[in-house]
Design a protein around this motif. Structure first.
Motif, PDB file in Angstrom:
ATOM      1  N   ALA A  56      72.041 -37.717  57.693  1.00 57.18           N
ATOM      2  CA  ALA A  56      70.590 -37.773  57.836  1.00 57.18           C
ATOM      3  C   ALA A  56      70.092 -39.214  57.721  1.00 57.18           C
ATOM      4  CB  ALA A  56      69.923 -36.896  56.781  1.00 57.18           C
ATOM      5  N   ARG A 110      64.474 -34.597  50.304  1.00 53.99           N
ATOM      6  CA  ARG A 110      64.277 -35.240  51.588  1.00 53.99           C
ATOM      7  C   ARG A 110      65.403 -36.233  51.806  1.00 53.99           C
ATOM      8  NH1 ARG A 110      59.600 -39.621  51.907  1.00 53.99           N
ATOM      9  NH2 ARG A 110      61.214 -40.563  53.205  1.00 53.99           N
ATOM     10  N   SER A 168      71.014 -41.063  60.911  1.00 55.67           N
ATOM     11  CA  SER A 168      70.130 -40.667  61.998  1.00 55.67           C
ATOM     12  C   SER A 168      68.759 -41.309  61.847  1.00 55.67           C
ATOM     13  CB  SER A 168      70.006 -39.144  62.032  1.00 55.67           C
ATOM     14  OG  SER A 168      69.124 -38.725  63.040  1.00 55.67           O
ATOM     15  N   VAL A 228      64.594 -35.787  57.195  1.00 54.02           N
ATOM     16  CA  VAL A 228      65.069 -34.408  57.087  1.00 54.02           C
ATOM     17  C   VAL A 228      64.596 -33.850  55.745  1.00 54.02           C
ATOM     18  CG1 VAL A 228      67.091 -32.900  56.957  1.00 54.02           C
ATOM     19  CG2 VAL A 228      67.075 -34.872  58.524  1.00 54.02           C
ATOM     20  N   ARG A 229      63.910 -32.713  55.780  1.00 46.25           N
ATOM     21  CA  ARG A 229      63.330 -32.152  54.560  1.00 46.25           C
ATOM     22  C   ARG A 229      63.851 -30.746  54.304  1.00 46.25           C
ATOM     23  NH1 ARG A 229      58.944 -35.264  52.961  1.00 46.25           N
ATOM     24  NH2 ARG A 229      58.255 -36.779  54.527  1.00 46.25           N
ATOM     25  N   THR A 230      64.113 -30.497  53.023  1.00 50.93           N
ATOM     26  CA  THR A 230      64.404 -29.141  52.559  1.00 50.93           C
ATOM     27  C   THR A 230      63.307 -28.773  51.570  1.00 50.93           C
ATOM     28  OG1 THR A 230      65.796 -29.944  50.739  1.00 50.93           O
ATOM     29  CG2 THR A 230      66.878 -29.508  52.847  1.00 50.93           C
TER      30      THR A 230
END
Length: 375
Positions: free
Chosen positions: A165, A101, A168, A95-97
């Motif tokens: 995250a 990460r 997952s 998951v990246r913003t």
């Protein structure tokens, strides 16, 4: 000490997580043979009754999981290539913003090491049920690890999106439907190191049982211990299985024992034979029993750990097995004079010198006892 180092630093500094152990120092990256022998001689002089423990209720991972990971230090470039490849395979699970990460690169690096340590010997990468069980264990470990590290989340200040995250990511990598390619590749990489890892474990086990001190076997470590940090290492132990396997050893040859390496029989064999020798001949292992390093000569001499306890017991184990290259060439160990029996094979031999290839031909570590006229 515990909160700052063992429960914080040891989950942040992930160069080689096998070194992040209770009572250990991550900057102590191996030792020479001479330093090892000096330390054992000093231990015999100053701590002859000191506890020899390789697993406890509080270790960060099981003793054989650590022994597995030590092998990575022999070929770090190959491990780096594997992780780079796996990170590419699992890229879509991250998951990246804009500036972060999840998991972080450091946490992902830790995850692959932890997974390599815990990966069952006989796990089929298409076995959904066993992979789901492993995913539960790995997810619980990673949650504890990232909370203890206190970098992106903690027990007192949880970052739930980050934790979710990471969970997952772990479950996605261990889902054969989604990550079949990664799982097959990961298993292949582990299989290539399987023999070296087993030999590391056997060497560690025999050293614990014969160096100066009092050996301790934590519950369940009679077979391979691939557990993660507590509570994983406090799961119920299958003693029925251990009793059955112990009984089977009476009818087995050393070669047959080694063939069942996936079940942990070689480790159980070493433990049984070494403890039996200690029972029959306690004097060499007590405070009065001397410790003497034995010299090896030849091209692979640096790969042999050999020593005598008292006048009647000798231990010989390999080290740095990956670099060994599969052959011992002309390497030999100088034994004290006399006639010796290998407690792990039943073979007899005479000093003063024995070729390591011959000594370890039937079983990969050796425990020798001097034969008396009566025997």
């Amino acid at each position: 000490m515990a909160k700052a180092v063992e429960d914080t630093l040891f989950y942040r500094y992930n160069r080689l997580i096998a070194l992040n152990e209770v009572g250990a120092a991550p900057d102590a990256f191996g030792a020479s043979l001479s330093r090892f022998h000096d330390a054992m001689a000093a231990r015999r002089s100053h701590e002859p009754h000191g506890l020899l423990a390789t697993s406890t209720h509080d270790t960060k991972r099981g003793e054989d999981a650590r022994a597995r990971l030590y092998v990575l230090s022999e070929r770090p470039e190959a491990w780096n290539e594997c992780v780079t490849r796996w990170a590419g395979m699992n890229h879509a699970l991250v998951v990246r913003t804009e500036d972060e990460r999840a998991p972080s690169a450091n946490d992902e690096w830790m995850f692959y090491q932890a997974l390599a340590g815990a990966w069952p010997f006989d796990l089929d990468p298409t076995d959904r049920n066993r992979l789901a069980s492993l995913a539960d264990r790995m997810a619980a470990f990673m949650l504890k690890a990232i909370k203890e590290a206190k970098e992106r989340t903690s027990w007192t200040g949880p970052d739930e999106p980050y934790e979710e995250a990471v969970d997952s990511f772990v479950r996605g990598t261990l889902d054969p439907t989604r990550s079949g390619g990664f799982l097959a590749d990961f298993r292949e990489a582990q299989s290539a190191l399987a023999v070296a890892r087993a030999l590391n474990s056997l060497s560690q086990t025999l050293l614990k049982l014969t160096t100066p001190g009092v050996p301790d076997l934590y519950q369940g470590t009679e077979l391979w211990d691939l557990s993660l940090v507590d509570p994983d290492n406090r799961r119920p132990v299958d003693y029925t299985c251990r009793r059955r396997l112990l009984a089977e050893l009476d009818q087995m040859t050393p070669e047959a024992v080694w063939q069942r390496v996936d079940e942990g029989l070689p480790k159980l064999w070493v433990i049984r034979q070494a403890l039996d020798l200690r029972r029959r001949r306690p004097q060499p292992f007590g405070p009065q029993g001397s410790y003497q390093a034995l010299a090896a000569r030849g091209a692979k001499a640096n790969h042999v750990v050999a020593f005598a306890r008292g006048e009647s017991v000798v231990t010989v184990v390999p080290r740095l097995v990956l670099r060994l290259g599969g052959t011992w060439d002309d390497t030999a160990v100088e034994l004290p004079a006399g006639r010796w029996r290998n407690e792990l094979t039943g073979d007899t031999l005479s000093g003063d010198e024995v070729r390591v290839a011959e000594l370890l031909k039937r079983f990969p570590v050796a425990l020798l006892s001097r034969e008396t006229e009566r025997s």
